[in-house]
Design a protein around this motif. Structure first.
Motif, PDB file in Angstrom:
ATOM      1  N   ASP A   2     -77.481  -6.348 -28.936  1.00  0.00           N
ATOM      2  CA  ASP A   2     -76.176  -6.981 -29.165  1.00  0.00           C
ATOM      3  C   ASP A   2     -76.092  -7.551 -30.573  1.00  0.00           C
ATOM      4  OD1 ASP A   2     -75.484  -6.367 -26.589  1.00  0.00           O
ATOM      5  OD2 ASP A   2     -75.800  -8.384 -25.796  1.00  0.00           O
ATOM      6  N   GLY A   3     -77.174  -8.195 -31.020  1.00  0.00           N
ATOM      7  CA  GLY A   3     -77.202  -8.760 -32.369  1.00  0.00           C
ATOM      8  C   GLY A   3     -77.108  -7.684 -33.437  1.00  0.00           C
ATOM      9  N   ILE A   4     -77.796  -6.562 -33.240  1.00  0.00           N
ATOM     10  CA  ILE A   4     -77.740  -5.452 -34.196  1.00  0.00           C
ATOM     11  C   ILE A   4     -76.340  -4.850 -34.234  1.00  0.00           C
ATOM     12  CG2 ILE A   4     -78.578  -3.105 -34.651  1.00  0.00           C
ATOM     13  CD1 ILE A   4     -81.334  -4.099 -33.562  1.00  0.00           C
ATOM     14  N   GLN A   5     -75.727  -4.686 -33.058  1.00  0.00           N
ATOM     15  CA  GLN A   5     -74.374  -4.124 -32.999  1.00  0.00           C
ATOM     16  C   GLN A   5     -73.382  -5.044 -33.713  1.00  0.00           C
ATOM     17  OE1 GLN A   5     -72.787  -3.617 -29.046  1.00  0.00           O
ATOM     18  NE2 GLN A   5     -71.091  -2.345 -29.758  1.00  0.00           N
ATOM     19  N   ILE A   6     -73.488  -6.347 -33.485  1.00  0.00           N
ATOM     20  CA  ILE A   6     -72.583  -7.296 -34.142  1.00  0.00           C
ATOM     21  C   ILE A   6     -72.814  -7.306 -35.641  1.00  0.00           C
ATOM     22  CG2 ILE A   6     -72.227  -9.797 -34.441  1.00  0.00           C
ATOM     23  CD1 ILE A   6     -72.131  -9.944 -31.357  1.00  0.00           C
ATOM     24  N   ASN A  47     -74.961 -13.482 -32.487  1.00  0.00           N
ATOM     25  CA  ASN A  47     -74.655 -12.416 -31.532  1.00  0.00           C
ATOM     26  C   ASN A  47     -73.533 -12.793 -30.560  1.00  0.00           C
ATOM     27  OD1 ASN A  47     -75.854 -13.943 -29.456  1.00  0.00           O
ATOM     28  ND2 ASN A  47     -77.844 -12.967 -29.739  1.00  0.00           N
ATOM     29  N   SER A  48     -72.746 -13.809 -30.925  1.00  0.00           N
ATOM     30  CA  SER A  48     -71.583 -14.184 -30.119  1.00  0.00           C
ATOM     31  C   SER A  48     -70.429 -13.244 -30.458  1.00  0.00           C
ATOM     32  CB  SER A  48     -71.173 -15.626 -30.414  1.00  0.00           C
ATOM     33  OG  SER A  48     -69.839 -15.861 -29.990  1.00  0.00           O
ATOM     34  N   PRO A  49     -69.917 -12.492 -29.484  1.00  0.00           N
ATOM     35  CA  PRO A  49     -68.791 -11.596 -29.763  1.00  0.00           C
ATOM     36  C   PRO A  49     -67.557 -12.355 -30.248  1.00  0.00           C
ATOM     37  CG  PRO A  49     -69.747 -11.089 -27.622  1.00  0.00           C
ATOM     38  CD  PRO A  49     -70.389 -12.353 -28.095  1.00  0.00           C
ATOM     39  N   GLU A  50     -67.309 -13.541 -29.693  1.00  0.00           N
ATOM     40  CA  GLU A  50     -66.133 -14.316 -30.080  1.00  0.00           C
ATOM     41  C   GLU A  50     -66.231 -14.772 -31.538  1.00  0.00           C
ATOM     42  OE1 GLU A  50     -66.647 -14.479 -25.696  1.00  0.00           O
ATOM     43  OE2 GLU A  50     -67.992 -14.967 -27.348  1.00  0.00           O
ATOM     44  N   ILE A  51     -67.398 -15.249 -31.938  1.00  0.00           N
ATOM     45  CA  ILE A  51     -67.582 -15.688 -33.320  1.00  0.00           C
ATOM     46  C   ILE A  51     -67.529 -14.487 -34.259  1.00  0.00           C
ATOM     47  CG2 ILE A  51     -69.264 -16.691 -34.938  1.00  0.00           C
ATOM     48  CD1 ILE A  51     -69.972 -18.696 -32.696  1.00  0.00           C
ATOM     49  N   ALA A  52     -68.154 -13.376 -33.860  1.00  0.00           N
ATOM     50  CA  ALA A  52     -68.117 -12.165 -34.690  1.00  0.00           C
ATOM     51  C   ALA A  52     -66.685 -11.676 -34.886  1.00  0.00           C
ATOM     52  CB  ALA A  52     -68.969 -11.068 -34.055  1.00  0.00           C
ATOM     53  N   SER A  81     -76.621 -27.944 -33.403  1.00  0.00           N
ATOM     54  CA  SER A  81     -77.976 -27.643 -32.941  1.00  0.00           C
ATOM     55  C   SER A  81     -78.120 -26.237 -32.370  1.00  0.00           C
ATOM     56  CB  SER A  81     -78.391 -28.659 -31.867  1.00  0.00           C
ATOM     57  OG  SER A  81     -77.535 -28.566 -30.731  1.00  0.00           O
ATOM     58  N   GLU A  82     -77.007 -25.579 -32.064  1.00  0.00           N
ATOM     59  CA  GLU A  82     -77.084 -24.315 -31.321  1.00  0.00           C
ATOM     60  C   GLU A  82     -76.806 -23.094 -32.192  1.00  0.00           C
ATOM     61  OE1 GLU A  82     -78.286 -24.702 -28.111  1.00  0.00           O
ATOM     62  OE2 GLU A  82     -78.394 -26.660 -29.094  1.00  0.00           O
ATOM     63  N   ASN A  83     -77.477 -22.000 -31.845  1.00  0.00           N
ATOM     64  CA  ASN A  83     -77.277 -20.732 -32.539  1.00  0.00           C
ATOM     65  C   ASN A  83     -75.874 -20.178 -32.278  1.00  0.00           C
ATOM     66  OD1 ASN A  83     -79.933 -20.307 -33.689  1.00  0.00           O
ATOM     67  ND2 ASN A  83     -80.638 -20.071 -31.585  1.00  0.00           N
ATOM     68  N   TYR A  84     -75.427 -19.292 -33.167  1.00  0.00           N
ATOM     69  CA  TYR A  84     -74.134 -18.626 -32.978  1.00  0.00           C
ATOM     70  C   TYR A  84     -74.362 -17.413 -32.071  1.00  0.00           C
ATOM     71  CZ  TYR A  84     -73.045 -21.740 -36.774  1.00  0.00           C
ATOM     72  OH  TYR A  84     -72.905 -22.865 -37.545  1.00  0.00           O
ATOM     73  N   SER A  85     -74.768 -17.747 -30.857  1.00  0.00           N
ATOM     74  CA  SER A  85     -75.186 -16.733 -29.893  1.00  0.00           C
ATOM     75  C   SER A  85     -74.413 -16.898 -28.594  1.00  0.00           C
ATOM     76  CB  SER A  85     -76.686 -16.874 -29.612  1.00  0.00           C
ATOM     77  OG  SER A  85     -76.947 -18.147 -29.011  1.00  0.00           O
ATOM     78  N   VAL A  86     -74.622 -15.960 -27.696  1.00  0.00           N
ATOM     79  CA  VAL A  86     -73.951 -15.990 -26.390  1.00  0.00           C
ATOM     80  C   VAL A  86     -74.342 -17.242 -25.618  1.00  0.00           C
ATOM     81  CG1 VAL A  86     -73.752 -14.782 -24.191  1.00  0.00           C
ATOM     82  CG2 VAL A  86     -73.754 -13.485 -26.310  1.00  0.00           C
ATOM     83  N   ASN A 118     -73.893  -4.850 -37.459  1.00  0.00           N
ATOM     84  CA  ASN A 118     -73.331  -3.604 -37.985  1.00  0.00           C
ATOM     85  C   ASN A 118     -71.806  -3.654 -38.084  1.00  0.00           C
ATOM     86  OD1 ASN A 118     -75.907  -2.594 -38.212  1.00  0.00           O
ATOM     87  ND2 ASN A 118     -75.814  -1.391 -36.332  1.00  0.00           N
ATOM     88  N   LEU A 119     -71.156  -4.266 -37.084  1.00  0.00           N
ATOM     89  CA  LEU A 119     -69.695  -4.396 -37.110  1.00  0.00           C
ATOM     90  C   LEU A 119     -69.244  -5.283 -38.277  1.00  0.00           C
ATOM     91  CD1 LEU A 119     -68.926  -4.831 -33.291  1.00  0.00           C
ATOM     92  CD2 LEU A 119     -68.291  -2.882 -34.735  1.00  0.00           C
ATOM     93  N   ILE A 120     -69.961  -6.382 -38.498  1.00  0.00           N
ATOM     94  CA  ILE A 120     -69.612  -7.293 -39.596  1.00  0.00           C
ATOM     95  C   ILE A 120     -69.817  -6.605 -40.940  1.00  0.00           C
ATOM     96  CG2 ILE A 120     -70.305  -9.426 -40.769  1.00  0.00           C
ATOM     97  CD1 ILE A 120     -70.805 -10.615 -37.950  1.00  0.00           C
ATOM     98  N   VAL A 121     -70.949  -5.930 -41.108  1.00  0.00           N
ATOM     99  CA  VAL A 121     -71.225  -5.239 -42.372  1.00  0.00           C
ATOM    100  C   VAL A 121     -70.206  -4.119 -42.608  1.00  0.00           C
ATOM    101  CG1 VAL A 121     -72.906  -3.777 -43.581  1.00  0.00           C
ATOM    102  CG2 VAL A 121     -73.667  -5.863 -42.430  1.00  0.00           C
ATOM    103  N   ALA A 122     -69.844  -3.395 -41.560  1.00  0.00           N
ATOM    104  CA  ALA A 122     -68.843  -2.330 -41.704  1.00  0.00           C
ATOM    105  C   ALA A 122     -67.498  -2.916 -42.136  1.00  0.00           C
ATOM    106  CB  ALA A 122     -68.694  -1.566 -40.386  1.00  0.00           C
ATOM    107  N   ALA A 123     -67.120  -4.056 -41.563  1.00  0.00           N
ATOM    108  CA  ALA A 123     -65.863  -4.700 -41.963  1.00  0.00           C
ATOM    109  C   ALA A 123     -65.929  -5.149 -43.417  1.00  0.00           C
ATOM    110  CB  ALA A 123     -65.577  -5.897 -41.051  1.00  0.00           C
ATOM    111  N   MET A 124     -67.082  -5.658 -43.831  1.00  0.00           N
ATOM    112  CA  MET A 124     -67.258  -6.062 -45.234  1.00  0.00           C
ATOM    113  C   MET A 124     -67.152  -4.856 -46.161  1.00  0.00           C
ATOM    114  SD  MET A 124     -70.349  -8.848 -45.072  1.00  0.00           S
ATOM    115  CE  MET A 124     -70.039 -10.568 -44.677  1.00  0.00           C
ATOM    116  N   ASN A 125     -67.746  -3.734 -45.754  1.00  0.00           N
ATOM    117  CA  ASN A 125     -67.712  -2.525 -46.586  1.00  0.00           C
ATOM    118  C   ASN A 125     -66.306  -1.933 -46.708  1.00  0.00           C
ATOM    119  OD1 ASN A 125     -70.444  -2.601 -47.180  1.00  0.00           O
ATOM    120  ND2 ASN A 125     -71.023  -1.310 -45.448  1.00  0.00           N
TER     121      ASN A 125
END
Length: 197
Positions: A96-100, A64-69, A152-157, A102-109
């Motif tokens: 935020d995680g759901i929105q990110i 859910n990191s906007p920068e990584i997304a 060790s850390e999630n790809y999160s905010v 969805n954005l990634i899946v839309a870009a893939m599609n």
């Protein structure tokens, strides 16, 4: 613990981790970049993603990191990207995680490249299904089949905070070793196999 001492501890643990993974095939010419969280691991993660020229493979508990997304969405336009994401993290996937996602899946599609977005979950349209693991708690990125970002850390905010933001304490390494990257690719293929449900 002082920041200086923590960085030394991160480096020591990273090297120890790598040597234990490589067992008898230790190469003394491995290039390793080390970062700590919350100070420098976002920059290292973005560097790893941006360095990809052929393929990215990501296994994540949270994303859910906007920068990584944003970095991933830019790469989706140019190279194949495969993501395996935990579908039922503790506390659920936030807005935020759901929105990110969805954005990634839309870009893939929108892309003609062979992307995959996989979710590990016991929930599916046909009802509940048994899981192979209680959680997919991994946090790694395979770059071009030849380098591995693992930490060790999630790809999160909070796990990869923007500069100056408050985040969690942890470590991350970017290891440039094809053998280790191949080992994690085999692990990824096993964990993402739909034969397990």
């Amino acid at each position: 613990m002082e920041q200086h001492s923590f960085k030394h501890l991160c480096r020591f643990l990273s090297v120890l981790f790598i040597f234990s993974l490589l067992n008898s095939s230790i190469s003394w010419a491995i290039k390793i970049n080390v970062a700590d969280s919350p100070e420098t691991n976002l920059a290292l993660a973005l560097n790893a993603i941006q360095s990809a020229e052929k393929e990215l493979v990501i296994n994540a508990y949270e994303l859910n990191s906007p920068e990584i997304a944003n970095a991933l969405i830019k790469k989706i336009k140019k190279i194949p990207v495969t993501i395996l994401l935990e579908g039922q993290p503790v506390g659920g996937i936030g807005d935020d995680g759901i929105q990110i996602r969805n954005l990634i899946v839309a870009a893939m599609n929108r892309s003609s490249l062979p992307h995959k977005f996989l979710v590990m979950s016991s929930q599916n349209p046909d009802g509940e299904r048994a899981r192979r693991f209680r959680f997919n708690h991994a946090k790694y990125i395979i770059v071009d089949g030849s380098s591995l970002l693992v930490g060790s850390e999630n790809y999160s905010v909070s796990g990869h905070p923007a500069e100056g933001a408050k985040g969690t304490r942890g470590w991350e390494t970017f290891i440039h070793n094809k053998g280790l990257a191949s080992s994690f690719m085999q692990l990824f293929k096993t964990d993402s196999s739909q034969a397990h449900g």
